[in-house]
Design a protein around this motif. Structure first.
Motif, PDB file in Angstrom:
ATOM      1  N   ALA A  60       5.342  -6.509  -6.978  1.00  0.00           N
ATOM      2  CA  ALA A  60       6.549  -7.107  -7.552  1.00  0.00           C
ATOM      3  C   ALA A  60       7.689  -6.094  -7.596  1.00  0.00           C
ATOM      4  CB  ALA A  60       6.244  -7.623  -8.958  1.00  0.00           C
ATOM      5  N   LYS A  61       7.362  -4.837  -7.943  1.00  0.00           N
ATOM      6  CA  LYS A  61       8.392  -3.802  -7.984  1.00  0.00           C
ATOM      7  C   LYS A  61       8.949  -3.520  -6.590  1.00  0.00           C
ATOM      8  CE  LYS A  61       6.548  -1.429 -12.082  1.00  0.00           C
ATOM      9  NZ  LYS A  61       5.924  -0.174 -12.582  1.00  0.00           N
ATOM     10  N   VAL A  62       8.076  -3.556  -5.591  1.00  0.00           N
ATOM     11  CA  VAL A  62       8.522  -3.328  -4.210  1.00  0.00           C
ATOM     12  C   VAL A  62       9.483  -4.431  -3.787  1.00  0.00           C
ATOM     13  CG1 VAL A  62       7.773  -3.281  -1.800  1.00  0.00           C
ATOM     14  CG2 VAL A  62       6.513  -1.984  -3.516  1.00  0.00           C
ATOM     15  N   LYS A  63       9.178  -5.674  -4.140  1.00  0.00           N
ATOM     16  CA  LYS A  63      10.061  -6.796  -3.808  1.00  0.00           C
ATOM     17  C   LYS A  63      11.425  -6.624  -4.480  1.00  0.00           C
ATOM     18  CE  LYS A  63       7.228  -9.334  -1.322  1.00  0.00           C
ATOM     19  NZ  LYS A  63       7.510  -9.630   0.098  1.00  0.00           N
TER      20      LYS A  63
ATOM     21  N   LYS B 114      12.050   2.633  -2.906  1.00  0.00           N
ATOM     22  CA  LYS B 114      11.024   1.661  -2.493  1.00  0.00           C
ATOM     23  C   LYS B 114       9.744   2.369  -2.053  1.00  0.00           C
ATOM     24  CE  LYS B 114      10.200  -2.047   0.861  1.00  0.00           C
ATOM     25  NZ  LYS B 114      10.756  -2.805   2.007  1.00  0.00           N
ATOM     26  N   LYS B 115       9.912   3.477  -1.324  1.00  0.00           N
ATOM     27  CA  LYS B 115       8.738   4.243  -0.891  1.00  0.00           C
ATOM     28  C   LYS B 115       8.005   4.845  -2.091  1.00  0.00           C
ATOM     29  CE  LYS B 115      10.425   5.521   3.719  1.00  0.00           C
ATOM     30  NZ  LYS B 115      10.793   6.661   4.606  1.00  0.00           N
ATOM     31  N   ALA B 116       8.745   5.312  -3.076  1.00  0.00           N
ATOM     32  CA  ALA B 116       8.113   5.888  -4.260  1.00  0.00           C
ATOM     33  C   ALA B 116       7.310   4.835  -5.023  1.00  0.00           C
ATOM     34  CB  ALA B 116       9.180   6.504  -5.164  1.00  0.00           C
ATOM     35  N   ILE B 117       7.837   3.620  -5.072  1.00  0.00           N
ATOM     36  CA  ILE B 117       7.100   2.540  -5.737  1.00  0.00           C
ATOM     37  C   ILE B 117       5.839   2.203  -4.948  1.00  0.00           C
ATOM     38  CG2 ILE B 117       7.204   0.117  -6.419  1.00  0.00           C
ATOM     39  CD1 ILE B 117      10.192   0.515  -6.930  1.00  0.00           C
ATOM     40  N   ASN B 118       5.970   2.144  -3.632  1.00  0.00           N
ATOM     41  CA  ASN B 118       4.793   1.896  -2.781  1.00  0.00           C
ATOM     42  C   ASN B 118       3.728   2.964  -2.991  1.00  0.00           C
ATOM     43  OD1 ASN B 118       4.586  -0.443  -1.148  1.00  0.00           O
ATOM     44  ND2 ASN B 118       6.349   0.236   0.056  1.00  0.00           N
ATOM     45  N   ALA B 119       4.184   4.202  -3.213  1.00  0.00           N
ATOM     46  CA  ALA B 119       3.244   5.316  -3.345  1.00  0.00           C
ATOM     47  C   ALA B 119       2.376   5.190  -4.588  1.00  0.00           C
ATOM     48  CB  ALA B 119       4.018   6.636  -3.381  1.00  0.00           C
TER      49      ALA B 119
ATOM     50  N   ILE C  57      18.084  -3.225  -1.978  1.00  0.00           N
ATOM     51  CA  ILE C  57      18.540  -2.756  -0.657  1.00  0.00           C
ATOM     52  C   ILE C  57      19.401  -3.815   0.012  1.00  0.00           C
ATOM     53  CG2 ILE C  57      17.769  -2.125   1.659  1.00  0.00           C
ATOM     54  CD1 ILE C  57      15.319  -0.816   0.360  1.00  0.00           C
ATOM     55  N   GLU C  58      18.962  -5.063  -0.035  1.00  0.00           N
ATOM     56  CA  GLU C  58      19.716  -6.143   0.604  1.00  0.00           C
ATOM     57  C   GLU C  58      21.055  -6.389  -0.087  1.00  0.00           C
ATOM     58  OE1 GLU C  58      17.103  -9.483   0.689  1.00  0.00           O
ATOM     59  OE2 GLU C  58      15.634  -8.517   2.013  1.00  0.00           O
TER      60      GLU C  58
END
Length: 447
Positions: free
Chosen positions: A332-335, A272-277, A341-342
């Motif tokens: 959208a990718k972060v979501k 998720k962090k990599a996508i945010n980056a 994760i959930e």
């Protein structure tokens, strides 16, 4: 004669060497070294080191060298006004360049700030840990399969031993009846019935021999052993041990399944962090240095006197990339990453519940198996005592052949039931060891 004895000793030595005595510990360790699943799990751990090297390379300077050699067979011409050349009113076509052109250059690119690269490096290190835990889980699964198969083969071997004893005992009774028949003290039908019983026992024995061969082959496959290798199971494998009573210190959080899920959760967070980056600015530096050669002759190793001229060039620059609008794809990718994760959190809750249930079930099953085992052991002693009494009574005409055969059958059934109870106990013990997260202990000591 001496030559024959030498050959015989060598032949016997070969077979003595060919058969391998296989304890449960030996079988488990052999499987961990040779079975494909365990081997591939170790290779995954080794491969993770190379994955880290691959990701780390993105953060290191990227240096490359290149060279070109071009022959311009037809030089491109440009139209110039004649005024420039003292020929007003004309358009003059002038060729530009040289027939030969060559370059040799070295370039460098260095990431100064790229959050995606740095996050990827953390993820690669976590991936290595993930594969290590997964290799441990694979080993535990191999151990469980081998232990269950081992005890199944041992059960059949024990049943084979029981039927051999029954055949010996029935043969002895048959000899007594034959002696009585020869002396006119027994009926022909009694001798025929005991012969039928003996033949049935021999048929059942052959079925057990075949079953044992199949189970030994299955065991050899599970541990990755050559099918031509003869194995022998030691007699003390089925002894009752005092493994394991469970106390309050048992913690399912130490189970490999939970550790694997926790590490998987860590990887999903990093993903998720990599996508945010991808939405962060990135800064890199590039530099190059090279030589350019132009001339009317082949340029390599040529000099100005040959009509070839070389000049050097160099450039250093910074590249700043600031994402402004990408249509919402990163969001959208972060979501989606958050949903992953959930979902894993739900799996973790369910796995904890399943492991807690397996621990309680294993304790219950072990206790029940121990009770059954004690009952069957007592039944064996009683059945043997009954058989001995009826044999004595039959010799003196106080019991019928039917009573004797029934007692034989009951004694054999009691022995087989005891063997089955032993297997159930051992399988329950394996499940308890697994529930406690201690399957690796089977590689260290005989249980």
């Amino acid at each position: 004669m001496k030559y024959r004895i030498s050959i015989l000793l060598a032949f016997l030595g070969f077979f003595a060497q060919a058969q391998e005595r296989l304890t449960l510990k030996d079988a488990v360790n052999y499987a961990l070294q040779n079975k494909a699943e365990a081997v591939k799990a170790r290779l995954d751990v080794e491969n993770s080191e190379y994955q880290i090297d691959e990701v780390r390379a993105n953060a290191l300077p990227q240096i490359s060298a290149n060279g070109t050699l071009t022959y311009n067979a037809i030089l491109q011409k440009s139209a110039l006004p004649g005024d420039m050349l003292g020929r007003p009113g004309e358009i003059i076509m002038i060729p530009f360049g040289q027939p030969w052109q060559s370059t040799a250059a070295v370039s460098l690119n260095q990431q100064l700030f790229n959050q995606a690269v740095f996050t990827g490096l953390k993820a690669a290190k976590s991936t290595r840990e993930f594969y290590k835990i997964n290799a441990q889980l694979t080993e535990e699964q191999v151990i469980e399969k081998v232990a269950n198969s081992y005890y199944e083969a041992y059960k059949t071997e024990s049943q084979l031993t029981t039927i051999d004893k029954t055949i010996d005992n029935t043969s002895r009774v048959r000899d007594v009846i034959k002696s009585l028949f020869d002396n006119g003290l027994a009926k022909k039908i009694d001798l025929d019935r005991i012969d039928v019983t003996l033949n049935n026992l021999k048929g059942n024995r052959q079925q057990l021999v075949n079953a044992l061969q199949l189970q030994e082959n299955a065991l050899k496959y599970l541990i990755g052993m050559d099918m031509n290798q003869d194995i022998e199971l030691p007699e003390n494998t089925f002894e009752i041990t005092k493994h394991a009573l469970v106390d309050d210190s048992v913690n399912i959080e130490n189970r490999t399944e939970i550790k694997l899920l926790e590490k998987q959760s860590e990887l999903l967070v990093l993903n998720k962090k990599a996508i945010n980056a991808q939405g962060y600015p990135s800064l890199s530096m590039n530099a190059n240095f090279g030589y350019l050669g132009l001339g009317s002759q082949f340029p390599w190793f040529a000099k100005p006197a040959d009509g070839v001229y070389w000049s050097s060039y160099s450039a250093i620059g910074l590249n700043l990339n600031i994402p402004i609008f990408n249509g919402g794809s990163v969001k959208a990718k972060v979501k989606q990453a958050q949903i992953d994760i959930e979902r894993l959190e739900a799996d973790k809750r369910d796995t904890r519940l399943a492991l807690d249930m397996s621990l309680k079930n294993a304790v219950t099953q072990l206790n029940n198996s121990l009770i059954t085992l004690n009952v069957q052991k007592e039944n064996v002693n009683l059945a043997k005592e009954v058989l001995t009494n009826i044999e004595n009574n039959y010799k003196f005409g106080l019991a019928t052949l039917t009573d004797l055969l029934d007692a034989e059958t009951q004694y054999a059934d009691a022995q087989n039931n005891h063997t089955n109870a032993l297997l159930d106990y051992k399988v329950a013990e394996i499940q308890l060891i697994k529930a406690k997260g201690e399957l690796k202990s089977l590689t260290e000591e005989q249980n």
